[in-house]
Design a protein around this motif. Structure first.
Motif, short mmCIF file in Angstrom:
data_model
loop_
_atom_site.label_atom_id
_atom_site.label_comp_id
_atom_site.label_asym_id
_atom_site.label_seq_id
_atom_site.Cartn_x
_atom_site.Cartn_y
_atom_site.Cartn_z
N VAL A 1 142.40 124.61 125.53
CA VAL A 1 141.44 124.03 124.57
C VAL A 1 139.99 124.33 124.98
CG1 VAL A 1 140.58 121.98 123.39
CG2 VAL A 1 143.02 122.17 123.96
N THR B 1 135.38 126.30 121.45
CA THR B 1 134.58 126.78 120.33
C THR B 1 134.47 125.68 119.27
OG1 THR B 1 136.50 127.61 119.15
CG2 THR B 1 135.43 129.12 120.70
N ALA C 1 135.19 125.92 116.24
CA ALA C 1 136.39 125.93 115.39
C ALA C 1 137.51 125.12 116.04
CB ALA C 1 136.84 127.36 115.15
N THR C 2 137.70 125.32 117.34
CA THR C 2 138.75 124.58 118.05
C THR C 2 138.45 123.08 118.04
OG1 THR C 2 139.18 126.48 119.47
CG2 THR C 2 139.93 124.34 120.26
N GLU D 1 139.26 121.82 114.57
CA GLU D 1 140.70 121.81 114.28
C GLU D 1 141.38 120.59 114.89
OE1 GLU D 1 142.00 125.49 115.93
OE2 GLU D 1 140.98 126.68 114.39
#
Lengths: 330, 278
Positions: B47, B84, B86-87, B90
């Motif tokens: 992660v 990131t 995005a991670t 999410e």
């Protein structure tokens, strides 16, 4: 005096060495869990991210409580497999978490299904409840449309086989699958909205809905952009799905039936270059099978349509999402 | 994947003379991008890719008598990841956790001292208590890779032997047991230190270890995403230096490296400190 010093230091070192030093040699022969295999192998970094986002990383760290053996079998898509769908660890957010979880469950089954047991005669159940089938083509083995690249990677809680494409199933029939995309149950943004509208307009929903004894189909499902492109080509403007109703109902029905093949539902691994007769319209031409996919050309198309999302299993067939509307001779 | 900085014995091999003490402020920084999982090291922290931990420590030590030394440490920890955006989106995670970590209180007793011609051997016992100073989170699933501690109270008993030559060269060995609450596995703590201690300079090299007596492996059988329950064992080596700089003020610094272990990042760390002796 030096000897006392050295002896003391040596004794302390020995005490510490024997009582409390941890060494990787203590555990390097242990077998990793399925989750650990995904995390420790750089070819599975997207799968790792998917397992985390889909909430299965912990499940696949532990024994399978749902099977007496305590094991799982996982068909693990590589990073390249996810890339075919435009997915990587940075873009998985385009998928709904629930769909991602179901997709991973579709790749997973109870117990150990070893490579030597994989047979075209014997479908394999999945934790999603749907079966996957094995296909042999040119001496290579596929599960659905996904080529099996490696088998029998041992894990402490099961077995991993490596595949080159992500397997997708919505759990519903063809109509329900299209509706799942339209309702943003798959991607966080709606897709196939024009197709769903067209099916309703052409009154074909019932024919594509699974029922007792109903046939299974191969369905080519054009994206929303494909319909918008068609509108432009026809000199019309397709901005919202209802714009499809600018076309005569019988024309829409004919075009849609040009996308449905009554062949039991074929994965890419089961499709071969040549002509195929759809339910309506004119013959479709399947292009050569290359890199796990085929181009599809309608008689009215200038160029083949590409499979954007191949091999989506529905309960009454297989759907391939394509980037062009397949046109008969209009 | 808690940092090794959280679990040092935190005591030296020397006694403070009666009514003498030291107060220090130090800042340490460590980071890792590899993690020692079982059975092999992985490249990239799950992660978060890379984890950096900065800590600020207020430390005090005082000789209650020639036989009793008391010490206290208050750390503030910042733990940062490199996930990131995005991670993070999410998974609903954040790249930072910080807060006051665990109060550490130690009472060291000089049990026996043997004086030889040109050298001495001191045997000491230390009783330590570590307990959380804030309600920092530890049970946030994989977000807790960045947890600043494990939210347990620990009682540490450590036996210490220091052999010292009159020329300043010394060796200290420590062996202890850490009793831990809140499902955190107990651990055996040990350290061997060899150095030179004189009025104008102090330096040592050390090898230290923690070995959990139980616990689960990250992503192994029994792991439920609760990191405090993992078996965190490691070996680390390092260097400590100290020199007086002006009157009663001195400067300290050091380096450490996790070289082996399980369920821990291979952290490389540095620290700098300012000491005031009285």
């Amino acid at each position: 005096m030096k000897s006392i010093f050295l002896n003391t230091a040596l004794a302390l070192a020995l005490i510490i060495g024997f009582t409390s030093c941890e060494s990787s040699s203590d555990y390097e022969d242990e077998t990793p869990s399925i989750a650990n295999i995904a995390v420790s192998n750089s070819d599975f970094s997207t799968l790792e991210a998917a397992a985390i986002q889909g909430g299965l990383a912990i499940t696949l760290s532990n024994s399978n409580a749902g099977d007496p053996s305590g094991n799982f079998t996982v068909f693990a898509p590589t990073n390249d497999a996810f890339s075919r769908l435009g997915l990587n660890s940075e873009t998985l957010g385009v998928l709904q978490d629930g769909f991602l979880t179901n997709t991973l469950l579709y790749h997973t089954s109870n117990g150990d299904l070893m490579g030597s047991q994989l047979s075209t005669d014997q479908p394999a159940s999945s934790l999603l409840g749907l079966n996957r089938r094995f296909v042999e083509r040119d001496g290579e083995l596929f599960i659905n449309g996904s080529k099996i690249l490696a088998t029998d990677v041992p894990a402490s809680n099961g077995t991993v086989h490596v595949i080159d494409k992500v397997m997708i199933a919505t759990g519903g029939d063809i109509v329900q699958s299209a509706l799942a995309l339209q309702n943003a149950d798959v991607f966080i943004t709606p897709e196939l909205t024009f197709l769903v509208e067209a099916v309703l307009y052409a009154e074909l929903a019932e024919a594509l809905t699974a029922s007792e004894g109903s046939p299974s189909f191969t369905v080519f499902a054009p994206t929303d952009q494909a319909f918008k492109d068609l509108g432009a080509a026809l000199g019309l403007t397709f901005e919202v799905p209802s714009d499809i109703r600018q076309l005569p109902q019988d024309v829409v029905a004919s075009v849609l039936l040009n996308h449905v093949v009554n062949d039991g539902g074929k994965f890419t691994s089961e499709m071969f270059e040549g002509n195929t007769a759809p339910l309506g319209g004119d013959a479709l031409m399947y292009g050569p099978y290359m890199n796990g996919t085929l181009g599809i050309t309608g008689q009215g198309n200038q160029a083949p349509a590409n499979m954007v999302i191949p091999d989506v299993q529905a309960t009454n067939g297989v759907i391939h999402v394509i980037d062009q509307v397949l046109l008969p001779v209009l | 994947m808690s940092s090794a900085a959280f679990s040092q014995t935190g005591v030296s091999g020397f006694m403070k003379p009666a009514k003498e003490g030291v107060v220090s402020f130090s800042s340490s920084s460590e980071s890792y991008d590899k993690v020692l999982l079982v059975p092999s090291e992985i490249d990239g922290v799950p992660v978060f890719n890379e984890v950096s931990i900065n800590s600020y420590n207020l430390y005090g030590e005082y000789g209650l008598s020639d036989r009793f030394t008391i010490s206290i440490n208050i750390p503030y920890i910042q733990s940062e990841g490199e996930a990131t955006s995005a991670t993070l989106a999410e998974n609903g995670f954040e790249n930072k956790r910080d807060g006051l970590q665990d109060l550490s209180l130690n009472l060291k007793y000089l049990i026996k001292e043997f004086n030889f011609s040109g050298s001495s051997l001191s045997l000491m016992g230390n009783l330590g208590l570590e307990t959380p100073l804030s309600s920092y989170e530890v049970d946030e699933g994989l977000q807790s890779i960045l947890a600043i501690g494990n939210q347990s109270t620990r009682v540490n008993t450590v036996g210490i032997a220091t052999f010292k030559l009159n020329n300043g060269v010394f060796a200290t060995g420590q062996l202890g047991y850490s009793l831990r609450s809140e499902d955190v596995p107990d651990a055996i703590l040990s350290q061997l230190k060899i150095g030179y201690a004189a009025e104008k300079f102090y330096g040592d090299v050390f090898i230290g270890a923690q070995k959990s007596t139980s616990g689960v492996d990250i992503l192994g059988e029994g792991f439920q995403g609760f990191f405090p329950a993992t078996e965190v064992s490691y070996t680390r080596i390092g260097v400590n230096l100290f020199a007086p700089i002006y009157k009663d003020f001195g400067a300290s610094g050091g380096f450490s490296q996790i070289v082996d272990g399980r369920n821990i990042g291979t952290a490389t760390g540095f620290y700098l400190g300012l000491n005031y002796s009285f």
